[in-house]
Write a protein that holds these residues in place. Structure first.
Motif, PDB file in Angstrom:
ATOM      1  N   LYS A   1       6.222  10.975  -7.616  1.00 37.75           N
ATOM      2  CA  LYS A   1       5.937  11.545  -6.300  1.00 37.75           C
ATOM      3  C   LYS A   1       4.778  10.813  -5.628  1.00 37.75           C
ATOM      4  O   LYS A   1       4.863  10.467  -4.440  1.00 37.75           O
ATOM      5  N   CYS A   2       3.709  10.573  -6.359  1.00 35.85           N
ATOM      6  CA  CYS A   2       2.562   9.843  -5.798  1.00 35.85           C
ATOM      7  C   CYS A   2       2.990   8.476  -5.276  1.00 35.85           C
ATOM      8  O   CYS A   2       2.631   8.081  -4.153  1.00 35.85           O
ATOM      9  N   TRP A   3       3.739   7.769  -6.080  1.00 36.06           N
ATOM     10  CA  TRP A   3       4.157   6.417  -5.724  1.00 36.06           C
ATOM     11  C   TRP A   3       5.064   6.433  -4.491  1.00 36.06           C
ATOM     12  O   TRP A   3       4.877   5.641  -3.571  1.00 36.06           O
ATOM     13  N   LEU A   4       6.022   7.350  -4.454  1.00 39.33           N
ATOM     14  CA  LEU A   4       6.912   7.437  -3.306  1.00 39.33           C
ATOM     15  C   LEU A   4       6.155   7.880  -2.058  1.00 39.33           C
ATOM     16  O   LEU A   4       6.370   7.332  -0.965  1.00 39.33           O
ATOM     17  N   ASP A   5       5.262   8.857  -2.196  1.00 41.73           N
ATOM     18  CA  ASP A   5       4.479   9.331  -1.045  1.00 41.73           C
ATOM     19  C   ASP A   5       3.583   8.230  -0.475  1.00 41.73           C
ATOM     20  O   ASP A   5       3.271   8.247   0.715  1.00 41.73           O
ATOM     21  N   ALA A   6       3.190   7.283  -1.300  1.00 43.89           N
ATOM     22  CA  ALA A   6       2.344   6.166  -0.831  1.00 43.89           C
ATOM     23  C   ALA A   6       3.181   5.065  -0.195  1.00 43.89           C
ATOM     24  O   ALA A   6       2.642   4.032   0.224  1.00 43.89           O
ATOM     25  N   GLY A   7       4.508   5.246  -0.135  1.00 39.08           N
ATOM     26  CA  GLY A   7       5.362   4.233   0.452  1.00 39.08           C
ATOM     27  C   GLY A   7       5.954   3.268  -0.557  1.00 39.08           C
ATOM     28  O   GLY A   7       6.469   2.221  -0.181  1.00 39.08           O
ATOM     29  N   ALA A   8       5.878   3.605  -1.824  1.00 37.74           N
ATOM     30  CA  ALA A   8       6.419   2.781  -2.922  1.00 37.74           C
ATOM     31  C   ALA A   8       5.895   1.346  -2.880  1.00 37.74           C
ATOM     32  O   ALA A   8       6.655   0.384  -2.852  1.00 37.74           O
ATOM     33  N   PRO A   9       4.560   1.193  -2.915  1.00 42.30           N
ATOM     34  CA  PRO A   9       3.987  -0.162  -2.833  1.00 42.30           C
ATOM     35  C   PRO A   9       4.195  -0.965  -4.124  1.00 42.30           C
ATOM     36  O   PRO A   9       4.356  -0.416  -5.196  1.00 42.30           O
ATOM     37  N   ASN A  10       4.172  -2.269  -3.969  1.00 39.98           N
ATOM     38  CA  ASN A  10       4.286  -3.185  -5.102  1.00 39.98           C
ATOM     39  C   ASN A  10       2.879  -3.592  -5.511  1.00 39.98           C
ATOM     40  O   ASN A  10       2.391  -4.659  -5.203  1.00 39.98           O
ATOM     41  N   ASP A  11       2.222  -2.706  -6.232  1.00 40.41           N
ATOM     42  CA  ASP A  11       0.843  -2.978  -6.658  1.00 40.41           C
ATOM     43  C   ASP A  11       0.714  -2.928  -8.166  1.00 40.41           C
ATOM     44  O   ASP A  11       1.571  -2.559  -8.868  1.00 40.41           O
TER      45      ASP A  11
END
Length: 114
Positions: free
Chosen positions: A104-114
């Protein structure tokens, strides 16, 4: 004896039995520190462990083996729908509360490539 007097109550009993309350519980989405969640160290290893066995390279159901493949499903909403909303994926073991929170955190952040 009138057949309706027997059939209608029997059908009503069947309908009531089908409405039995489900005893299964849904794992809650955990609260995690989103600043610690990233693709390379959190999401990729999680998907490798839980998803790639079915969603490997050239999978007809969609591959999740690298960022570019995974981002497609993050962007079109399918990843959120199947992992967080309907909880239909992954099949089998599912995800823990913490893992759901990480996704959820990753998707809510826009699924960045970090």
């Amino acid at each position: 004896m009138n057949k309706r007097k027997v059939i209608i109550p029997a059908l009503m009993l069947c309908a009531l039995a089908a409405c039995k309350k489900s005893t299964t519980t849904t794992t809650p989405i955990g609260t995690v520190d989103c600043s610690t969640v990233n693709y390379g160290e959190t999401i990729k290893p999680l998907f490798d462990a839980k998803c790639v066995s079915c969603h490997g390279t050239n999978s007809p159901d969609g591959a999740l083996t690298n960022y570019a493949e995974t981002k497609v499903y993050a962007d079109n909403g399918q990843l959120k729908d199947e992992v967080l909303t309907s909880r239909s994926m992954p099949i089998g073991t599912g995800l823990t509360s913490e893992q759901l929170g990480q996704v959820k955190c990753w998707l809510d952040a826009g699924a960045p490539n970090d």
